[in-house]
Design a protein around this motif. Structure first.
Motif, PDB file in Angstrom:
ATOM      1  N   GLY A 121       4.459   6.235  -9.381  1.00  0.00           N
ATOM      2  CA  GLY A 121       4.847   7.025  -8.539  1.00  0.00           C
ATOM      3  C   GLY A 121       5.483   6.525  -7.355  1.00  0.00           C
ATOM      4  N   HIS A 122       6.700   7.402  -7.106  1.00  0.00           N
ATOM      5  CA  HIS A 122       7.068   6.975  -5.847  1.00  0.00           C
ATOM      6  C   HIS A 122       6.994   8.076  -4.625  1.00  0.00           C
ATOM      7  CE1 HIS A 122      11.189   7.070  -3.142  1.00  0.00           C
ATOM      8  NE2 HIS A 122      10.406   5.927  -2.799  1.00  0.00           N
ATOM      9  N   GLY A 142       4.277   9.364  -6.118  1.00  0.00           N
ATOM     10  CA  GLY A 142       3.228   8.688  -5.842  1.00  0.00           C
ATOM     11  C   GLY A 142       1.847   9.703  -5.578  1.00  0.00           C
ATOM     12  N   TRP A 156      -1.576   9.764  -7.342  1.00  0.00           N
ATOM     13  CA  TRP A 156      -3.038   9.578  -6.902  1.00  0.00           C
ATOM     14  C   TRP A 156      -3.852  10.645  -7.182  1.00  0.00           C
ATOM     15  CZ3 TRP A 156      -4.924   5.224  -5.179  1.00  0.00           C
ATOM     16  CH2 TRP A 156      -4.074   4.349  -4.391  1.00  0.00           C
ATOM     17  N   VAL A 174       2.152   2.760  -7.575  1.00  0.00           N
ATOM     18  CA  VAL A 174       2.448   3.420  -6.504  1.00  0.00           C
ATOM     19  C   VAL A 174       3.743   2.785  -5.660  1.00  0.00           C
ATOM     20  CG1 VAL A 174       0.598   5.303  -6.293  1.00  0.00           C
ATOM     21  CG2 VAL A 174       0.902   3.483  -4.831  1.00  0.00           C
ATOM     22  N   ALA A 200       3.738   4.928  -1.195  1.00  0.00           N
ATOM     23  CA  ALA A 200       2.940   6.029  -1.457  1.00  0.00           C
ATOM     24  C   ALA A 200       1.556   5.652  -1.041  1.00  0.00           C
ATOM     25  CB  ALA A 200       3.154   6.697  -2.670  1.00  0.00           C
ATOM     26  N   ALA A 243      -0.032  -1.419  -5.815  1.00  0.00           N
ATOM     27  CA  ALA A 243       0.684  -0.515  -4.459  1.00  0.00           C
ATOM     28  C   ALA A 243       2.019  -1.461  -3.986  1.00  0.00           C
ATOM     29  CB  ALA A 243      -0.349  -0.418  -3.382  1.00  0.00           C
TER      30      ALA A 243
END
Length: 309
Positions: A114-115, A119, A123, A138, A141, A253
């Protein structure tokens, strides 16, 4: 059956488009499967941020397929070719959307990538639907709890100013939808690194054409509005309590060293919310959009991390 805006998001490339039903809505997903045709290839679901849609993963989809993964980029609720429902922009509903898409693809679990806002949803899904998230990556994020505490300590952060500006009714969505205002391009440029070639004119036009289809702009801003409204409601407090549980899955991350949006210390604070293996990378000359500002670097980091899971 084609719907308004489908043409704006059904961009041709080394992938295929389809629509799946999940959690009471229809979602547009873009798939890039391995050339081997391996039906059991690990599923990697990619979740975009604001004000974009699935196309932000245009470089990662073929890279994942070349590495033997089944990459699927979905348009989140309210964005791109997915349904623009009148409600459902709280994180619990959004986690059910992602979980439902994974199941609609015939899988029990997936790696989530996820961006930005994607993100945030990733999460939350890793917490609320932990059995269906095998690992989590991520970009730009931090963990939602770390992000919230960081914004409280740094009220001048660009992310907080952006969220607060979105609370005004009507005007923000009109500004976002109207190409003549130039808001989409200005936002992407302001949150990118000065050293980055992103955004180019084609990217701005692509995202503007999709979010200009009503009511996409309104739906996109409902994510921001829930975040503020929920501070004084029971659902917001329940979400905060749920997110105190540490994430046990492996986490990658990736942050941009020049990201102007995130509050200071949010990356460091994220570590307190991860009990599983955590891999971190900070990319120089990159702002808030690592998958697009440094696509080859980000794809390489993602594939190597997936290979080592």
């Amino acid at each position: 059956m084609a719907r308004p805006g489908d043409r704006a998001v059904e961009i041709a490339g080394p992938w295929s488009h389809r629509y799946v039903a999940a959690n009471g809505a229809r979602f547009h997903v873009v798939e890039s499967a391995p050339a081997s045709g391996d039906a059991d290839a690990p599923l990697v679901v990619l979740l975009h941020g604001f004000p974009e849609h699935w196309w932000c993963w245009r470089d990662q989809l073929p890279a994942l397929a070349a590495a033997g993964y089944h990459g699927v980029a979905m348009d989140l609720r309210g964005y791109g070719g997915s349904d623009k429902t009148p409600n459902g922009y709280d994180p619990v509903t959004l986690t059910q959307d992602v979980s439902g898409v994974v199941k609609a693809l015939g899988r029990r679990s997936a790696v989530l990538v996820g961006h930005g806002w994607g993100g945030y949803v990733a999460w939350a899904t890793a917490t609320y639907r932990a059995r269906e998230v095998s690992a989590l990556a991520v970009a730009a994020a931090p963990h939602p709890a770390a992000m919230l505490s960081g914004l409280r300590r740094q009220p001048g952060a660009a992310a907080l100013r952006h969220v607060l500006a979105s609370q005004v009714p009507y005007l923000p969505e009109r500004r976002l939808a109207d190409a003549r205002r130039g808001y989409v391009g200005a936002h992407l440029e302001a949150w990118s690194s000065p050293a980055s070639a992103f955004p180019d004119a084609a990217s701005v036009e692509t995202y503007q054409s999709a979010i200009g289809v009503w009511p996409s702009s309104h739906c996109a801003l409902e994510y921001h509005r829930w975040l503020v409204r929920s501070r004084v409601r029971g659902d917001g407090r329940a979400f905060d309590r749920a997110m105190r549980a540490p994430v046990t899955q492996p986490v990658l991350a990736v942050y941009g060293a020049d990201d102007p949006a995130l509050p200071r210390g949010a990356m460091r604070a994220t570590r307190r919310h991860v009990s599983g293996p955590l891999t971190e990378h900070v990319l120089r000359g990159v702002g808030h959009f690592p998958p697009e500002e440094a696509p080859a670097t980000f794809s390489g980091l993602l594939v190597r991390w997936l290979d080592n899971l």
